[in-house]
Design a protein around this motif. Structure first.
Motif, PDB file in Angstrom:
ATOM      1  N   HIS A 174     -17.511 -66.554 -60.257  1.00 47.31           N
ATOM      2  CA  HIS A 174     -18.246 -66.136 -61.255  1.00 47.31           C
ATOM      3  C   HIS A 174     -19.818 -65.179 -61.217  1.00 47.31           C
ATOM      4  O   HIS A 174     -20.037 -66.006 -60.668  1.00 47.31           O
ATOM      5  N   GLY A 175     -19.756 -64.481 -62.190  1.00 49.97           N
ATOM      6  CA  GLY A 175     -21.343 -63.620 -62.291  1.00 49.97           C
ATOM      7  C   GLY A 175     -21.426 -62.627 -61.241  1.00 49.97           C
ATOM      8  O   GLY A 175     -22.252 -62.161 -61.345  1.00 49.97           O
ATOM      9  N   LEU A 176     -19.736 -62.692 -60.772  1.00 47.86           N
ATOM     10  CA  LEU A 176     -19.797 -61.174 -59.898  1.00 47.86           C
ATOM     11  C   LEU A 176     -19.279 -60.167 -60.020  1.00 47.86           C
ATOM     12  O   LEU A 176     -18.342 -60.674 -60.913  1.00 47.86           O
ATOM     13  N   ASP A 177     -19.764 -59.370 -59.657  1.00 53.16           N
ATOM     14  CA  ASP A 177     -18.884 -57.751 -60.842  1.00 53.16           C
ATOM     15  C   ASP A 177     -17.689 -57.441 -59.681  1.00 53.16           C
ATOM     16  O   ASP A 177     -18.228 -56.888 -59.125  1.00 53.16           O
ATOM     17  N   VAL A 178     -17.033 -58.469 -59.961  1.00 57.05           N
ATOM     18  CA  VAL A 178     -15.974 -57.786 -59.072  1.00 57.05           C
ATOM     19  C   VAL A 178     -14.261 -58.469 -59.954  1.00 57.05           C
ATOM     20  O   VAL A 178     -14.427 -58.858 -60.444  1.00 57.05           O
ATOM     21  N   ASP A 179     -13.737 -57.092 -60.032  1.00 63.12           N
ATOM     22  CA  ASP A 179     -11.800 -57.581 -60.447  1.00 63.12           C
ATOM     23  C   ASP A 179     -10.921 -57.872 -59.273  1.00 63.12           C
ATOM     24  O   ASP A 179     -10.648 -56.964 -59.030  1.00 63.12           O
ATOM     25  N   ALA A 180     -10.775 -58.554 -59.393  1.00 62.29           N
ATOM     26  CA  ALA A 180      -9.602 -59.367 -58.397  1.00 62.29           C
ATOM     27  C   ALA A 180      -8.600 -58.755 -58.244  1.00 62.29           C
ATOM     28  O   ALA A 180      -7.989 -59.206 -57.463  1.00 62.29           O
ATOM     29  N   ASP A 181      -8.413 -58.640 -60.045  1.00 60.47           N
ATOM     30  CA  ASP A 181      -6.834 -57.683 -60.019  1.00 60.47           C
ATOM     31  C   ASP A 181      -6.862 -56.134 -59.368  1.00 60.47           C
ATOM     32  O   ASP A 181      -5.330 -56.212 -59.463  1.00 60.47           O
ATOM     33  N   ALA A 214     -16.465 -61.482 -52.435  1.00 63.54           N
ATOM     34  CA  ALA A 214     -16.965 -60.242 -52.968  1.00 63.54           C
ATOM     35  C   ALA A 214     -16.869 -59.016 -52.606  1.00 63.54           C
ATOM     36  O   ALA A 214     -15.980 -58.078 -53.414  1.00 63.54           O
ATOM     37  N   VAL A 215     -17.326 -59.065 -51.080  1.00 62.68           N
ATOM     38  CA  VAL A 215     -17.310 -57.804 -50.722  1.00 62.68           C
ATOM     39  C   VAL A 215     -15.865 -57.460 -49.955  1.00 62.68           C
ATOM     40  O   VAL A 215     -15.636 -56.286 -50.270  1.00 62.68           O
ATOM     41  N   LEU A 216     -15.054 -58.090 -49.660  1.00 64.15           N
ATOM     42  CA  LEU A 216     -13.485 -57.996 -49.142  1.00 64.15           C
ATOM     43  C   LEU A 216     -12.795 -57.720 -50.565  1.00 64.15           C
ATOM     44  O   LEU A 216     -12.458 -57.140 -50.324  1.00 64.15           O
ATOM     45  N   LEU A 217     -13.416 -58.349 -51.222  1.00 60.61           N
ATOM     46  CA  LEU A 217     -12.003 -57.915 -53.067  1.00 60.61           C
ATOM     47  C   LEU A 217     -12.242 -56.830 -52.568  1.00 60.61           C
ATOM     48  O   LEU A 217     -11.869 -55.669 -53.425  1.00 60.61           O
ATOM     49  N   LEU A 218     -13.512 -56.043 -53.174  1.00 67.87           N
ATOM     50  CA  LEU A 218     -14.570 -54.372 -53.376  1.00 67.87           C
ATOM     51  C   LEU A 218     -13.037 -53.847 -52.493  1.00 67.87           C
ATOM     52  O   LEU A 218     -13.164 -53.181 -53.080  1.00 67.87           O
ATOM     53  N   ARG A 219     -13.145 -54.255 -51.254  1.00 69.50           N
ATOM     54  CA  ARG A 219     -13.613 -53.453 -50.263  1.00 69.50           C
ATOM     55  C   ARG A 219     -11.908 -52.741 -50.584  1.00 69.50           C
ATOM     56  O   ARG A 219     -11.450 -51.659 -50.519  1.00 69.50           O
ATOM     57  N   LEU A 220     -10.775 -54.301 -50.842  1.00 71.66           N
ATOM     58  CA  LEU A 220      -9.708 -54.405 -50.897  1.00 71.66           C
ATOM     59  C   LEU A 220      -8.599 -53.228 -52.098  1.00 71.66           C
ATOM     60  O   LEU A 220      -8.369 -52.833 -52.523  1.00 71.66           O
ATOM     61  N   GLY A 221     -10.191 -53.574 -53.069  1.00 70.25           N
ATOM     62  CA  GLY A 221      -9.662 -52.505 -54.203  1.00 70.25           C
ATOM     63  C   GLY A 221      -9.733 -51.003 -54.214  1.00 70.25           C
ATOM     64  O   GLY A 221      -9.736 -50.639 -54.798  1.00 70.25           O
ATOM     65  N   LEU A 222     -10.735 -50.651 -53.187  1.00 66.13           N
ATOM     66  CA  LEU A 222     -10.414 -49.502 -52.846  1.00 66.13           C
ATOM     67  C   LEU A 222      -9.612 -48.705 -51.829  1.00 66.13           C
ATOM     68  O   LEU A 222     -10.220 -47.514 -51.737  1.00 66.13           O
ATOM     69  N   LEU A 223      -8.424 -49.675 -51.997  1.00 63.49           N
ATOM     70  CA  LEU A 223      -7.429 -48.634 -50.794  1.00 63.49           C
ATOM     71  C   LEU A 223      -6.801 -47.784 -51.776  1.00 63.49           C
ATOM     72  O   LEU A 223      -6.859 -47.973 -53.137  1.00 63.49           O
ATOM     73  N   PRO A 224      -6.159 -47.054 -50.936  1.00 66.28           N
ATOM     74  CA  PRO A 224      -5.962 -45.900 -51.943  1.00 66.28           C
ATOM     75  C   PRO A 224      -4.317 -46.339 -52.897  1.00 66.28           C
ATOM     76  O   PRO A 224      -3.415 -47.128 -52.202  1.00 66.28           O
TER      77      PRO A 224
END
Length: 298
Positions: A95-102, A147-157
């Motif tokens: 909550h409140g973090l700019d991250v899209d887990a989907d 959040a950092v982990l999810l952001l990194r994973l969201g950038l996977l090819p």
């Protein structure tokens, strides 16, 4: 590689916390004899073994470095012999973090620099969860690490897909709006007309969007979501079939049975019985023995 089998479960005592556990801690019974109905968001990083993970009845190949993203309400069952580190959280933790887990892919085989980076971040998260477990002052640290982990994973090819023109993008947006509305209402109505009224569009618009994205009509998309929920409850719970039907809007068990058989291909009872069978164990063949050279090992 992240060590496995060394942590006792670090569960989420409240909905804002991040936890870590081993894959075996998720199994409702020894040997994964039945699927588990998930109640939290999960990232699963396979650390040992070869086999499959059935996520919502879809078999996904797994080996060291495989990453799985699972969501609350899905059902999961894994081959015996797989080891993995599991990151567990509830939506409130972000909550409140700019991250899209989907944005994280459901199934991805990590390799190279991506694998190294993810392993490093999961390892650090593991260390901090163990050191600061139960310390409210550490929650912001763990939340931001997640959040950092999810952001990194969201950038996977991403897997290559066809270019979408403007019209198709509009249909994709309509389809996603429909899916969100179905999630809110599938236990109460299967009428496409009701969803069209809620979204302020026509049945034809919804059907066109569903056909463009999935190749299936809007009515089929709605019915598939109801059948999926029925399958989840039949496979992962002991709830009576008639009660499951009532929960999904079928007052009469015979109507639910006909619906499920039409959608899935077998009766509710047969589906439940089949899912009670233990999953197959994957055994990799041993490599051929190396020829003896007379040189001892150091």
């Amino acid at each position: 590689m992240v060590p496995s089998g060394q942590l006792s479960p670090a569960t989420c005592p409240d909905l804002s916390e991040v936890g870590l556990l081993d894959l075996g801690d998720l199994a409702p019974e020894p040997g994964w004899r039945r699927p588990v109905l998930l109640d939290a968001d999960l990232l699963i990083l396979v650390t040992g073994g070869h086999g499959t993970a059935e996520l919502d009845f879809r078999a996904l190949p797994c080996r060291p470095g495989t990453l799985l993203r699972a969501r609350p309400g899905q059902v999961l069952r894994c081959s015996p012999g797989l080891d993995a580190t599991v990151v567990r959280w509830h939506g409130e933790a972000l909550h409140g973090l700019d991250v899209d887990a989907d944005a994280v892919p459901t199934h991805h085989q990590l390799a190279g620099e991506d694998e190294d980076a993810v392993i490093n971040e999961v390892t650090q998260l593991m260390v901090d969860v163990r050191r600061h477990r139960g310390d409210p002052a550490a929650r912001p640290l763990l939340r931001h690490q997640l959040a950092v982990l999810l952001l990194r994973l969201g950038l996977l090819p991403a897997k290559a897909g066809p270019e979408a023109d403007g019209a198709h993008r509009a249909e994709v947006a309509t389809f996603r709006r429909l899916c969100r509305e179905i999630e809110r209402g599938y236990q109460h109505t299967r009428r496409v007309e009701d969803y069209a009224a809620r979204l302020g569009c026509s049945v034809r618009t919804l059907t066109r969007a569903c056909l463009a994205v999935t190749g299936r009509s809007a009515k089929q998309v709605v019915d598939e979501r109801v059948a999926l929920q029925a399958s989840r409850l039949l496979a992962a719970t002991d709830e009576p079939v008639a009660r499951i039907g009532r929960r999904l809007g079928f007052p009469e068990p015979t109507n639910f049975g006909r619906f499920f058989t039409r959608e899935v291909g077998v009766s509710p009872g047969a589906f439940r019985a089949a899912r009670a069978e233990p999953p197959p164990r994957i055994v990799r063949p041993r490599p051929p023995a190396e020829p003896t050279t007379g040189i001892g090992r150091a």
